[in-house]
Design a protein around this motif. Structure first.
Motif, mmCIF file in Angstrom:
data_model
loop_
_atom_site.group_PDB
_atom_site.id
_atom_site.type_symbol
_atom_site.label_atom_id
_atom_site.label_comp_id
_atom_site.label_asym_id
_atom_site.label_seq_id
_atom_site.Cartn_x
_atom_site.Cartn_y
_atom_site.Cartn_z
ATOM 1 N N GLY A 158 34.650 31.675 32.120
ATOM 2 C CA GLY A 158 35.705 32.531 32.648
ATOM 3 C C GLY A 158 35.912 32.319 34.132
ATOM 4 O O GLY A 158 37.061 32.322 34.625
ATOM 5 N N GLU A 159 34.820 32.132 34.858
ATOM 6 C CA GLU A 159 34.929 31.850 36.288
ATOM 7 C C GLU A 159 35.652 30.533 36.531
ATOM 8 O O GLU A 159 36.558 30.447 37.378
ATOM 9 C CB GLU A 159 33.534 31.821 36.907
ATOM 10 N N SER A 160 35.259 29.496 35.799
ATOM 11 C CA SER A 160 35.896 28.187 35.971
ATOM 12 C C SER A 160 37.378 28.239 35.620
ATOM 13 O O SER A 160 38.223 27.668 36.320
ATOM 14 C CB SER A 160 35.194 27.143 35.097
ATOM 15 N N ALA A 161 37.701 28.935 34.525
ATOM 16 C CA ALA A 161 39.096 29.025 34.106
ATOM 17 C C ALA A 161 39.925 29.788 35.139
ATOM 18 O O ALA A 161 41.067 29.416 35.436
ATOM 19 C CB ALA A 161 39.183 29.716 32.743
ATOM 20 N N MET A 162 39.361 30.838 35.715
ATOM 21 C CA MET A 162 40.091 31.613 36.710
ATOM 22 C C MET A 162 40.333 30.791 37.967
ATOM 23 O O MET A 162 41.411 30.880 38.584
ATOM 24 C CB MET A 162 39.310 32.883 37.056
ATOM 25 N N GLU A 163 39.367 29.992 38.355
ATOM 26 C CA GLU A 163 39.552 29.101 39.507
ATOM 27 C C GLU A 163 40.717 28.152 39.257
ATOM 28 O O GLU A 163 41.557 27.927 40.144
ATOM 29 C CB GLU A 163 38.273 28.310 39.775
ATOM 30 N N ARG A 164 40.796 27.589 38.051
ATOM 31 C CA ARG A 164 41.883 26.665 37.731
ATOM 32 C C ARG A 164 43.227 27.367 37.756
ATOM 33 O O ARG A 164 44.209 26.843 38.281
ATOM 34 C CB ARG A 164 41.640 26.015 36.358
ATOM 35 N N LEU A 165 43.279 28.546 37.173
ATOM 36 C CA LEU A 165 44.548 29.273 37.126
ATOM 37 C C LEU A 165 45.025 29.652 38.526
ATOM 38 O O LEU A 165 46.218 29.529 38.843
ATOM 39 C CB LEU A 165 44.401 30.528 36.265
ATOM 40 N N LEU A 166 44.121 30.098 39.387
ATOM 41 C CA LEU A 166 44.508 30.462 40.746
ATOM 42 C C LEU A 166 44.992 29.250 41.535
ATOM 43 O O LEU A 166 45.937 29.347 42.329
ATOM 44 C CB LEU A 166 43.343 31.119 41.480
ATOM 45 N N ALA A 167 44.345 28.105 41.311
ATOM 46 C CA ALA A 167 44.747 26.895 42.028
ATOM 47 C C ALA A 167 46.151 26.461 41.622
ATOM 48 O O ALA A 167 46.941 25.994 42.461
ATOM 49 C CB ALA A 167 43.745 25.773 41.758
ATOM 50 N N GLU A 168 46.494 26.633 40.352
ATOM 51 C CA GLU A 168 47.776 26.175 39.846
ATOM 52 C C GLU A 168 48.861 27.252 39.913
ATOM 53 O O GLU A 168 50.050 26.938 39.981
ATOM 54 C CB GLU A 168 47.611 25.694 38.402
ATOM 55 N N HIS A 169 48.442 28.512 39.894
ATOM 56 C CA HIS A 169 49.406 29.622 39.871
ATOM 57 C C HIS A 169 48.908 30.724 40.805
ATOM 58 O O HIS A 169 48.495 31.807 40.341
ATOM 59 C CB HIS A 169 49.578 30.153 38.445
ATOM 60 N N PRO A 170 48.952 30.485 42.103
ATOM 61 C CA PRO A 170 48.368 31.449 43.058
ATOM 62 C C PRO A 170 49.090 32.798 43.100
ATOM 63 O O PRO A 170 48.530 33.766 43.628
ATOM 64 C CB PRO A 170 48.494 30.721 44.402
ATOM 65 N N ASP A 171 50.304 32.865 42.546
ATOM 66 C CA ASP A 171 51.042 34.124 42.597
ATOM 67 C C ASP A 171 50.890 34.963 41.331
ATOM 68 O O ASP A 171 51.598 35.963 41.161
ATOM 69 C CB ASP A 171 52.523 33.856 42.846
ATOM 70 N N LEU A 172 49.976 34.618 40.438
ATOM 71 C CA LEU A 172 49.848 35.368 39.191
ATOM 72 C C LEU A 172 49.468 36.817 39.482
ATOM 73 O O LEU A 172 48.775 37.114 40.467
ATOM 74 C CB LEU A 172 48.850 34.708 38.241
ATOM 75 N N ASP A 173 49.938 37.729 38.634
ATOM 76 C CA ASP A 173 49.660 39.148 38.852
ATOM 77 C C ASP A 173 49.054 39.833 37.630
ATOM 78 O O ASP A 173 48.851 41.047 37.622
ATOM 79 C CB ASP A 173 50.921 39.897 39.288
ATOM 80 N N GLY A 174 48.747 39.058 36.580
ATOM 81 C CA GLY A 174 48.109 39.621 35.394
ATOM 82 C C GLY A 174 47.344 38.555 34.642
ATOM 83 O O GLY A 174 47.782 37.391 34.586
ATOM 84 N N VAL A 175 46.189 38.923 34.082
ATOM 85 C CA VAL A 175 45.361 37.978 33.326
ATOM 86 C C VAL A 175 44.836 38.664 32.073
ATOM 87 O O VAL A 175 44.324 39.788 32.131
ATOM 88 C CB VAL A 175 44.162 37.471 34.163
ATOM 89 N N PHE A 176 44.987 37.981 30.956
ATOM 90 C CA PHE A 176 44.332 38.402 29.718
ATOM 91 C C PHE A 176 43.243 37.393 29.401
ATOM 92 O O PHE A 176 43.513 36.207 29.222
ATOM 93 C CB PHE A 176 45.329 38.468 28.559
ATOM 94 N N ALA A 177 41.993 37.856 29.350
ATOM 95 C CA ALA A 177 40.873 37.005 28.964
ATOM 96 C C ALA A 177 40.462 37.359 27.544
ATOM 97 O O ALA A 177 40.363 38.539 27.185
ATOM 98 C CB ALA A 177 39.700 37.201 29.922
ATOM 99 N N ALA A 178 40.207 36.348 26.725
ATOM 100 C CA ALA A 178 40.007 36.557 25.295
ATOM 101 C C ALA A 178 38.659 37.153 24.932
ATOM 102 O O ALA A 178 38.394 37.402 23.743
ATOM 103 C CB ALA A 178 40.211 35.247 24.537
#
Length: 369
Positions: A264-284
């Motif tokens: 989850g940490e690794s995936a969040m790092e990737r998402l922030l790097a590619e989409h720094p403006d995200l405002d919501g996350v659903f983790a499975a």
């Protein structure tokens, strides 16, 4: 060991019979599970057993009932042999290969580190204990271990198996079915086998998560999926994407995780790097959501002010998260109890039909979203 061979002072069938006001033969029939005994008499005998402290001789009882009064609770792996596994792979406790040595030590360590399995054990034990039965925990992460499980069941050391598979390619359910052994699975198998199972309506749970994030006003939403070769991981992603599409969001950034906090940490790092403006996350699952929250805080994002986070499971990880995690509840203890009930019913009615029981998810709103 007969009553005559019991230690001096140990309660006997005669003691129970006197306390219950019935014959020794009636007590024996109740203790050995004979069904054609009046329910009132059964209850009187059970109370007498409790008062006297009588403990049935399991060895003698098994000769009469041909039952072990034990159930195998099997956590089964992906089918990769330790000696053949890659140096950087192991079997994730709730997903697929995700890091580790690949040996059984790595497998069992990951199982015990995942709160999901503790909840399964709790549900199974709580259901079996009042019925005078107990689970035998077994691990089946190699072909040899799977053979040992099948042999254990065939020789009658356990009356049946409750199987929790950790990988879509797990061959154990088919092996058990082919051997004609009694078993019930936790979660729908990836490939059809004639074995009963319990599961959750995973897509509906993901729909609840999507609707909650949208209802909060989130518009730049991403998801950390579970492993997509696991039916639950694929179903949760499908349900989330379909719901988002129905609300006019055809593209959702996805980072695949392995149902572990580290992934989850690794995936969040990737998402922030590619989409720094995200405002919501659903983790499975909650463990990945916990990892995502750690990373978001490290990057200076407030939760839920900057980014709202929703998990899945409602496990202990949801309460360990800061802020406490909004999550989709999977009633694991109840599902495990139902799995056990289905197995005992199968043992009582060996010719009964294979069945499935699907539980409904529930959104639990806390501080993260």
């Amino acid at each position: 060991m007969t009553d005559d061979q019991r230690p001096a002072g140990a309660p006997t069938l005669e003691d129970v019979a006197r306390a219950a006001g019935v014959s020794r033969a009636t007590v024996s029939r109740v203790v050995n599970g004979v069904r054609n005994v009046d329910p009132v008499i059964q209850e009187a005998v059970r109370q007498a057993v409790s008062v006297t402290g009588y403990t049935p001789n399991r060895a003698a009882r098994s000769l009469v009932t041909r039952r072990a009064d034990a159930i195998a609770l099997v956590v089964s792996g992906a089918g990769v042999e330790p000696e053949a596994a890659r140096g950087d792979s192991g079997t994730g406790a709730s997903g697929k290969e995700d890091g580790g040595s690949g040996g059984s030590g790595s497998f069992t360590a990951q199982v015990f580190a995942d709160p999901f399995f503790g909840r399964v054990v709790t549900g199974v034990v709580d259901y079996l204990r009042p019925r005078g039965m107990h689970p035998v925990l077994m691990f089946a992460e190699t072909s040899r271990a799977r053979e040992e499980v099948v042999a254990y069941l065939r020789q009658g050391s356990a009356d049946g198996a409750l199987v929790v598979s950790t990988h879509a390619e797990d061959p154990l359910p088919a092996l058990i079915a082919d051997a004609g052994l009694a078993a019930v699975l936790f979660a729908r198998p990836a490939r059809p086998v004639p074995v009963s199972y319990v599961d959750l309506a995973h897509q509906d749970g993901a729909r609840l998560a999507a609707e909650h994030l949208l209802g909060r006003g989130c518009r730049r939403i991403a998801t950390i999926s579970g492993p997509l070769d696991v039916p639950a991981g694929e179903a949760r992603l499908t349900g989330f994407r379909d719901t988002m599409a129905r609300h006019g969001h055809p593209y959702i950034p996805i980072a695949e995780g392995q149902f572990t906090q580290e992934s989850g940490e690794s995936a969040m790092e990737r998402l922030l790097a590619e989409h720094p403006d995200l405002d919501g996350v659903f983790a499975a699952n909650d463990l990945m959501a916990l990892g995502a929250c750690h990373v978001l805080r490290e990057h200076g994002r407030s939760i839920p002010g900057d980014v709202a986070v929703v998990g899945f499971d409602d496990s202990s990880a949801a309460l360990a998260c800061r802020p406490p995690l909004t999550t989709v509840r999977q009633p694991v203890e109840g599902m495990a109890a139902e799995m056990t009930r289905l197995l005992l019913d199968r043992l009582a009615r060996p010719d009964g039909p294979v069945t499935s029981v699907i539980f409904e998810p529930e959104l639990v709103v806390r501080g993260s979203a």
